[in-house]
Design a protein around this motif. Sequence first.
Motif, PDB file in Angstrom:
ATOM      1  N   ARG A   1     -46.421  -7.896   9.181  1.00  0.00           N
ATOM      2  CA  ARG A   1     -45.549  -7.149  10.104  1.00  0.00           C
ATOM      3  C   ARG A   1     -44.687  -8.107  10.923  1.00  0.00           C
ATOM      4  NH1 ARG A   1     -49.143  -4.172  11.889  1.00  0.00           N
ATOM      5  NH2 ARG A   1     -49.731  -5.365  13.765  1.00  0.00           N
ATOM      6  N   ASP A   2     -45.331  -9.211  11.394  1.00  0.00           N
ATOM      7  CA  ASP A   2     -44.570 -10.194  12.146  1.00  0.00           C
ATOM      8  C   ASP A   2     -43.458 -10.798  11.312  1.00  0.00           C
ATOM      9  OD1 ASP A   2     -46.158  -9.730  14.311  1.00  0.00           O
ATOM     10  OD2 ASP A   2     -47.493 -11.442  13.942  1.00  0.00           O
ATOM     11  N   ARG A   3     -43.807 -11.091  10.038  1.00  0.00           N
ATOM     12  CA  ARG A   3     -42.771 -11.660   9.158  1.00  0.00           C
ATOM     13  C   ARG A   3     -41.644 -10.665   8.901  1.00  0.00           C
ATOM     14  NH1 ARG A   3     -47.335 -13.955   6.530  1.00  0.00           N
ATOM     15  NH2 ARG A   3     -47.371 -12.269   4.985  1.00  0.00           N
ATOM     16  N   SER A   4     -41.992  -9.368   8.840  1.00  0.00           N
ATOM     17  CA  SER A   4     -40.953  -8.358   8.600  1.00  0.00           C
ATOM     18  C   SER A   4     -40.041  -8.194   9.816  1.00  0.00           C
ATOM     19  CB  SER A   4     -41.601  -7.011   8.240  1.00  0.00           C
ATOM     20  OG  SER A   4     -42.320  -6.501   9.349  1.00  0.00           O
TER      21      SER A   4
ATOM     22  N   GLU B   1     -35.284  -8.779  11.444  1.00  0.00           N
ATOM     23  CA  GLU B   1     -34.670  -7.839  12.374  1.00  0.00           C
ATOM     24  C   GLU B   1     -34.213  -8.549  13.641  1.00  0.00           C
ATOM     25  OE1 GLU B   1     -37.250  -4.585  13.149  1.00  0.00           O
ATOM     26  OE2 GLU B   1     -37.499  -4.043  11.043  1.00  0.00           O
ATOM     27  N   ARG B   2     -35.076  -9.438  14.151  1.00  0.00           N
ATOM     28  CA  ARG B   2     -34.687 -10.172  15.354  1.00  0.00           C
ATOM     29  C   ARG B   2     -33.487 -11.081  15.080  1.00  0.00           C
ATOM     30  NH1 ARG B   2     -40.445 -10.570  16.288  1.00  0.00           N
ATOM     31  NH2 ARG B   2     -40.500 -12.632  15.307  1.00  0.00           N
ATOM     32  N   LEU B   3     -33.537 -11.724  13.922  1.00  0.00           N
ATOM     33  CA  LEU B   3     -32.407 -12.581  13.565  1.00  0.00           C
ATOM     34  C   LEU B   3     -31.124 -11.776  13.427  1.00  0.00           C
ATOM     35  CD1 LEU B   3     -34.050 -14.977  10.958  1.00  0.00           C
ATOM     36  CD2 LEU B   3     -33.374 -15.518  13.300  1.00  0.00           C
ATOM     37  N   GLN B   4     -31.273 -10.576  12.879  1.00  0.00           N
ATOM     38  CA  GLN B   4     -30.096  -9.721  12.689  1.00  0.00           C
ATOM     39  C   GLN B   4     -29.531  -9.282  14.037  1.00  0.00           C
ATOM     40  OE1 GLN B   4     -30.872  -6.294  10.293  1.00  0.00           O
ATOM     41  NE2 GLN B   4     -28.709  -5.800  10.027  1.00  0.00           N
TER      42      GLN B   4
ATOM     43  N   ARG C   1     -29.868 -10.855  16.898  1.00  0.00           N
ATOM     44  CA  ARG C   1     -29.266 -12.024  17.519  1.00  0.00           C
ATOM     45  C   ARG C   1     -27.889 -12.320  16.941  1.00  0.00           C
ATOM     46  NH1 ARG C   1     -34.354 -16.325  17.753  1.00  0.00           N
ATOM     47  NH2 ARG C   1     -35.615 -15.171  19.288  1.00  0.00           N
ATOM     48  N   GLU C   2     -27.771 -12.167  15.642  1.00  0.00           N
ATOM     49  CA  GLU C   2     -26.482 -12.397  14.993  1.00  0.00           C
ATOM     50  C   GLU C   2     -25.447 -11.380  15.460  1.00  0.00           C
ATOM     51  OE1 GLU C   2     -23.519 -14.021  12.623  1.00  0.00           O
ATOM     52  OE2 GLU C   2     -25.425 -14.822  13.379  1.00  0.00           O
ATOM     53  N   GLN C   3     -25.890 -10.107  15.591  1.00  0.00           N
ATOM     54  CA  GLN C   3     -24.979  -9.078  16.073  1.00  0.00           C
ATOM     55  C   GLN C   3     -24.533  -9.378  17.505  1.00  0.00           C
ATOM     56  OE1 GLN C   3     -27.242  -5.500  15.545  1.00  0.00           O
ATOM     57  NE2 GLN C   3     -26.621  -5.232  13.399  1.00  0.00           N
ATOM     58  N   GLU C   4     -25.494  -9.780  18.348  1.00  0.00           N
ATOM     59  CA  GLU C   4     -25.150 -10.113  19.732  1.00  0.00           C
ATOM     60  C   GLU C   4     -24.207 -11.308  19.781  1.00  0.00           C
ATOM     61  OE1 GLU C   4     -28.880 -10.771  21.558  1.00  0.00           O
ATOM     62  OE2 GLU C   4     -29.458  -8.648  21.634  1.00  0.00           O
ATOM     63  N   ARG C   5     -24.448 -12.289  18.925  1.00  0.00           N
ATOM     64  CA  ARG C   5     -23.578 -13.453  18.885  1.00  0.00           C
ATOM     65  C   ARG C   5     -22.158 -13.071  18.480  1.00  0.00           C
ATOM     66  NH1 ARG C   5     -21.295 -17.042  15.682  1.00  0.00           N
ATOM     67  NH2 ARG C   5     -21.903 -15.864  13.822  1.00  0.00           N
ATOM     68  N   GLN C   6     -22.058 -12.212  17.472  1.00  0.00           N
ATOM     69  CA  GLN C   6     -20.738 -11.781  17.015  1.00  0.00           C
ATOM     70  C   GLN C   6     -20.015 -10.971  18.093  1.00  0.00           C
ATOM     71  OE1 GLN C   6     -21.335  -9.721  13.313  1.00  0.00           O
ATOM     72  NE2 GLN C   6     -21.794 -11.587  12.158  1.00  0.00           N
ATOM     73  N   LEU C   7     -20.779 -10.127  18.803  1.00  0.00           N
ATOM     74  CA  LEU C   7     -20.164  -9.360  19.892  1.00  0.00           C
ATOM     75  C   LEU C   7     -19.652 -10.281  20.994  1.00  0.00           C
ATOM     76  CD1 LEU C   7     -22.626  -6.324  20.198  1.00  0.00           C
ATOM     77  CD2 LEU C   7     -20.263  -6.278  19.379  1.00  0.00           C
ATOM     78  N   GLU C   8     -20.431 -11.293  21.313  1.00  0.00           N
ATOM     79  CA  GLU C   8     -20.013 -12.238  22.345  1.00  0.00           C
ATOM     80  C   GLU C   8     -18.773 -13.007  21.904  1.00  0.00           C
ATOM     81  OE1 GLU C   8     -19.846 -14.246  25.878  1.00  0.00           O
ATOM     82  OE2 GLU C   8     -21.002 -12.461  25.301  1.00  0.00           O
ATOM     83  N   VAL C   9     -18.747 -13.406  20.643  1.00  0.00           N
ATOM     84  CA  VAL C   9     -17.566 -14.092  20.112  1.00  0.00           C
ATOM     85  C   VAL C   9     -16.346 -13.184  20.196  1.00  0.00           C
ATOM     86  CG1 VAL C   9     -16.511 -15.012  18.005  1.00  0.00           C
ATOM     87  CG2 VAL C   9     -18.860 -15.653  18.609  1.00  0.00           C
ATOM     88  N   GLU C  10     -16.535 -11.908  19.868  1.00  0.00           N
ATOM     89  CA  GLU C  10     -15.422 -10.956  19.903  1.00  0.00           C
ATOM     90  C   GLU C  10     -14.947 -10.729  21.338  1.00  0.00           C
ATOM     91  OE1 GLU C  10     -12.495  -8.693  18.370  1.00  0.00           O
ATOM     92  OE2 GLU C  10     -13.979  -9.887  17.265  1.00  0.00           O
ATOM     93  N   ARG C  11     -15.898 -10.664  22.285  1.00  0.00           N
ATOM     94  CA  ARG C  11     -15.523 -10.479  23.686  1.00  0.00           C
ATOM     95  C   ARG C  11     -14.713 -11.664  24.193  1.00  0.00           C
ATOM     96  NH1 ARG C  11     -20.685  -7.847  24.389  1.00  0.00           N
ATOM     97  NH2 ARG C  11     -21.682  -9.858  24.799  1.00  0.00           N
ATOM     98  N   ARG C  12     -15.177 -12.866  23.844  1.00  0.00           N
ATOM     99  CA  ARG C  12     -14.447 -14.051  24.280  1.00  0.00           C
ATOM    100  C   ARG C  12     -13.058 -14.110  23.662  1.00  0.00           C
ATOM    101  NH1 ARG C  12     -19.081 -18.834  23.948  1.00  0.00           N
ATOM    102  NH2 ARG C  12     -20.439 -17.992  25.609  1.00  0.00           N
ATOM    103  N   LYS C  13     -12.979 -13.725  22.392  1.00  0.00           N
ATOM    104  CA  LYS C  13     -11.688 -13.708  21.710  1.00  0.00           C
ATOM    105  C   LYS C  13     -10.741 -12.724  22.383  1.00  0.00           C
ATOM    106  CE  LYS C  13      -9.604 -12.813  17.177  1.00  0.00           C
ATOM    107  NZ  LYS C  13      -9.872 -12.403  15.776  1.00  0.00           N
TER     108      LYS C  13
END
Length: 344
Positions: free
Chosen positions: A19-22, A26-29, A31-43
């Motif tokens: 379960r932890d591995r699964s 999701e957590r990585l996904q 984080r990636e979404q949050e990173r992309q949103l932050e990049v878009e906000r800065r842009k």
Amino acid sequence: MESAGCSAAAANGAMGSQRDRSLVPERLQRREQERQLEVERRKQKRQNQEVEEEKSDFFAAAFARERAAVEELLESGESAEQLEETAARLQGLQKLLNDSVLFLAAYDLRQGQETVTRLQATLAERRQELQPKKRFAFKTRRKDAASATKVDAAPGAPAAEGILASPPPLNEEGGIGSSFVFGFSNVESQVLEKRAEELHQRDVLLTELSKCTIKLYGNPNTLRLAKARSCTLLCGPVSTSVFLEDCSDCVLAVACQQLRVHTTRDTRIFLQVTSRAIVEDCSGIQFAPYTWTYPGIDKDFEGSGLDRSKNNWNIVDDFNWLARDMASPNWSILPEEERVIQWD
């Protein structure tokens, strides 16, 4: 039994690990979404900043070009036709400033408005110079002025000292102009009125009034109220600027392109303004939308050149309060339940 328990524990541990591995993807996904949103906000923030800088650069160039054209016309203008052209160009300069208030810095806005006001004062002076000299008739002027200002005087109240016969000098800011030849001064406890035909495109000065009600029907060019105490001022649309200085405990209803309030306290302003209101060295100022009306006000708005659909009554620059993340303590919005006033 012990082996069975151990097997069960091992099985549960294995399931927990799976379960932890699964959850890791999701957590990585996320984080990636949050990173992309932050990049878009800065842009988006950079793009917005670039747009504002482009607008500011365009304004600076256009304003400088139009200002130079107006100054050249003022220097060479020797006829009424040339001065009318100057007035039209100056009105366009004011409109350019009004249309740029949402992205201009407070300092740039202040400098621009001071430039426009200075040019308006110079234009008024040139108009005065072109007017034919009037014959001196001191006694007649004094008599007419005294009779003109006795409007619904309160019983036992002193008579108004009259329409200003000569203009006051320019102040240090150059913000008032030297063409105030019309108004009331040194009056207490009276109702003072002027009609549209008297006010049309004139510069009005009201000074040292106490416990008076002033009703100005029509379309003045500029309006200044100074050293007023416990007064109510109702005014039709003012083509350019309204100045309020050293007043207290007053109520105003004004419509204008620009409002500037200095050294004033505990005053309510019902406002229609196409630019931004400016307060400086003030306290206890409250704003609400303009609600005064009278027969013929629609015609006066048309003649004033004000855009009646545009009202920035609640957009106020306080030059004594530079914090953008906190509201100024010197002005506020008048609560709706306190806006119901019977003007007449």
